[in-house]
Design a protein around this motif. Structure first.
Motif, short mmCIF file in Angstrom:
data_model
loop_
_atom_site.label_atom_id
_atom_site.label_comp_id
_atom_site.label_asym_id
_atom_site.label_seq_id
_atom_site.Cartn_x
_atom_site.Cartn_y
_atom_site.Cartn_z
N PRO A 1 51.25 46.01 38.90
CA PRO A 1 51.03 45.49 40.32
C PRO A 1 49.80 44.41 40.19
O PRO A 1 50.12 43.34 40.81
CB PRO A 1 50.42 46.41 41.23
CG PRO A 1 51.03 47.62 40.89
CD PRO A 1 51.20 47.38 39.18
N LEU A 2 48.82 44.64 39.60
CA LEU A 2 47.66 43.59 39.34
C LEU A 2 48.12 42.31 38.62
O LEU A 2 48.02 41.21 39.02
CB LEU A 2 46.63 44.18 38.39
CG LEU A 2 45.56 43.32 38.17
CD1 LEU A 2 44.63 43.00 39.60
CD2 LEU A 2 44.49 44.00 37.23
N VAL A 3 48.92 42.70 37.58
CA VAL A 3 49.52 41.18 36.80
C VAL A 3 50.54 40.60 37.61
O VAL A 3 50.56 39.34 37.86
CB VAL A 3 50.24 41.83 35.47
CG1 VAL A 3 50.94 40.59 34.72
CG2 VAL A 3 49.07 42.46 34.52
N ARG A 4 51.41 41.22 38.44
CA ARG A 4 52.31 40.51 39.33
C ARG A 4 51.60 39.85 40.22
O ARG A 4 52.09 38.70 40.60
CB ARG A 4 53.28 41.63 40.03
CG ARG A 4 54.34 40.90 40.68
CD ARG A 4 55.37 41.89 41.18
NE ARG A 4 54.50 42.80 42.39
CZ ARG A 4 54.44 44.07 42.61
NH1 ARG A 4 55.40 44.73 41.90
NH2 ARG A 4 53.81 44.59 43.70
N ASN A 5 50.66 40.29 41.06
CA ASN A 5 50.07 39.74 42.31
C ASN A 5 49.09 38.49 41.65
O ASN A 5 48.98 37.46 42.24
CB ASN A 5 49.09 40.75 42.82
CG ASN A 5 49.77 41.59 43.67
OD1 ASN A 5 51.01 41.54 44.07
ND2 ASN A 5 49.18 43.10 43.74
N LEU A 6 48.45 38.51 40.26
CA LEU A 6 47.90 37.49 39.68
C LEU A 6 48.78 36.37 39.50
O LEU A 6 48.35 35.18 39.80
CB LEU A 6 47.29 38.01 38.41
CG LEU A 6 46.28 37.24 37.79
CD1 LEU A 6 45.10 36.95 38.74
CD2 LEU A 6 45.80 37.74 36.41
N LEU A 7 49.99 36.55 38.81
CA LEU A 7 51.04 35.66 38.69
C LEU A 7 51.36 35.15 39.89
O LEU A 7 51.64 33.76 39.95
CB LEU A 7 52.23 36.20 37.98
CG LEU A 7 51.73 36.48 36.40
CD1 LEU A 7 53.09 37.25 35.61
CD2 LEU A 7 51.59 35.16 35.60
N LEU A 8 51.62 35.67 40.97
CA LEU A 8 51.96 35.20 42.38
C LEU A 8 50.78 34.24 42.79
O LEU A 8 51.27 33.07 43.41
CB LEU A 8 52.58 36.28 43.37
CG LEU A 8 53.90 36.93 42.74
CD1 LEU A 8 53.98 38.01 43.85
CD2 LEU A 8 54.91 35.96 43.17
N GLY A 9 49.82 34.51 42.69
CA GLY A 9 48.60 33.77 43.20
C GLY A 9 48.54 32.54 42.31
O GLY A 9 48.27 31.55 43.17
N LEU A 10 48.88 32.47 41.30
CA LEU A 10 48.62 31.39 40.30
C LEU A 10 49.60 30.52 40.59
O LEU A 10 49.53 29.14 40.84
CB LEU A 10 48.72 32.02 38.79
CG LEU A 10 48.23 30.86 37.91
CD1 LEU A 10 47.26 29.98 38.00
CD2 LEU A 10 48.56 31.27 36.37
N LEU A 11 50.99 31.12 40.90
CA LEU A 11 51.94 30.04 41.33
C LEU A 11 51.72 29.27 42.66
O LEU A 11 51.92 28.20 42.73
CB LEU A 11 53.43 30.98 41.29
CG LEU A 11 54.54 30.23 41.56
CD1 LEU A 11 54.67 29.23 40.51
CD2 LEU A 11 55.79 31.02 41.71
N SER A 12 51.10 29.91 43.39
CA SER A 12 50.94 29.63 44.88
C SER A 12 49.84 28.48 44.82
O SER A 12 49.99 27.35 45.36
CB SER A 12 50.35 30.69 45.65
OG SER A 12 51.36 31.52 45.79
N VAL A 13 48.90 28.60 43.96
CA VAL A 13 47.85 27.52 43.64
C VAL A 13 48.49 26.45 42.99
O VAL A 13 48.19 25.19 43.43
CB VAL A 13 46.52 28.18 43.01
CG1 VAL A 13 45.82 27.20 42.48
CG2 VAL A 13 45.94 29.17 43.53
N ILE A 14 49.40 26.60 42.26
CA ILE A 14 49.80 25.29 41.36
C ILE A 14 50.61 24.66 42.37
O ILE A 14 50.80 23.34 42.50
CB ILE A 14 50.81 25.73 40.16
CG1 ILE A 14 49.81 26.26 39.06
CG2 ILE A 14 51.68 24.64 39.76
CD1 ILE A 14 50.44 26.94 38.02
N VAL A 15 51.75 25.49 43.01
CA VAL A 15 52.46 24.62 44.26
C VAL A 15 51.60 23.98 45.08
O VAL A 15 51.69 22.70 45.49
CB VAL A 15 53.40 25.68 44.77
CG1 VAL A 15 54.11 24.99 45.99
CG2 VAL A 15 54.45 26.27 43.94
N LEU A 16 50.48 24.58 45.68
CA LEU A 16 49.62 23.96 46.72
C LEU A 16 48.86 22.79 46.23
O LEU A 16 49.11 21.67 46.73
CB LEU A 16 48.73 24.83 47.26
CG LEU A 16 47.66 24.20 48.27
CD1 LEU A 16 48.44 24.13 49.55
CD2 LEU A 16 46.75 25.60 48.43
#
Length: 171
Positions: free
Chosen positions: A9-24
């Motif tokens: 879960p930690l790695v999955r949430n970290l990747l989702l957060g990073l993807l969100s920052v890149i899109v923003l």
């Protein structure tokens, strides 16, 4: 049948957060790309008018585009030649009235087809214009013809300077 291994879960949430920052960040850059003051341009033609044995006038016809969504107000225009030895040589800009007189006298150089770009001229957002600029150089026509390059430097009232130039002439 075995179930494929899942990410912690930690790695999955970290990747989702990073993807969100890149899109923003991409959306912010896309929305602000037109707010940067800049010009794009190219020199169309350079005509050389000999005015003396050791002096000439360079008449530069160029196309300039303001791709930004901001008004570009010209503060200063300079024309700089790169001599055969690589040294920059700044020309003395010529006002429109004097340029018209010189071109009327030297008919072989042709006439002025487009307005002269001068101080306080405004280039509208998104506009593309053909303009003329002229500068006198303390070089003979032959020495000016042997130059390595020619650059137009246009400064905005806010201080941003845009430079564009032609390819050096072929011998």
């Amino acid at each position: 049948m075995t179930k494929p291994p899942s990410l912690p879960p930690l790695v999955r949430n970290l990747l989702l957060g990073l993807l969100s920052v890149i899109v923003l960040a991409g959306v912010v850059l896309l929305l602000n790309r037109g707010s940067q003051v800049r010009l794009e341009g190219s020199i169309l033609k350079v005509r050389v008018v000999p005015t003396d044995d050791n002096a000439c006038l360079a008449v530069v016809d160029f196309r300039v585009k303001n791709p930004s969504s901001t008004l570009f107000q010209v503060k200063e225009l300079r024309i700089v030649a790169t001599g055969a030895d690589g040294a920059p040589i700044e020309g003395q800009t010529v006002p429109q009235m004097d340029l018209d007189r010189v071109l009327a006298y030297h008919k072989i150089a042709g006439e002025r087809f487009t307005p002269v770009l001068k101080e306080r001229d405004r280039l509208r957002p998104g506009a593309t214009e053909d303009r003329t600029a002229a500068a006198g150089f303390a070089l003979s026509e032959k020495a000016f013809g042997a130059r390595k390059g020619l650059v137009l430097k246009i400064q905005d009232a806010d201080g941003v300077t845009t430079e564009f130039g032609d390819v050096p002439p072929k011998p």
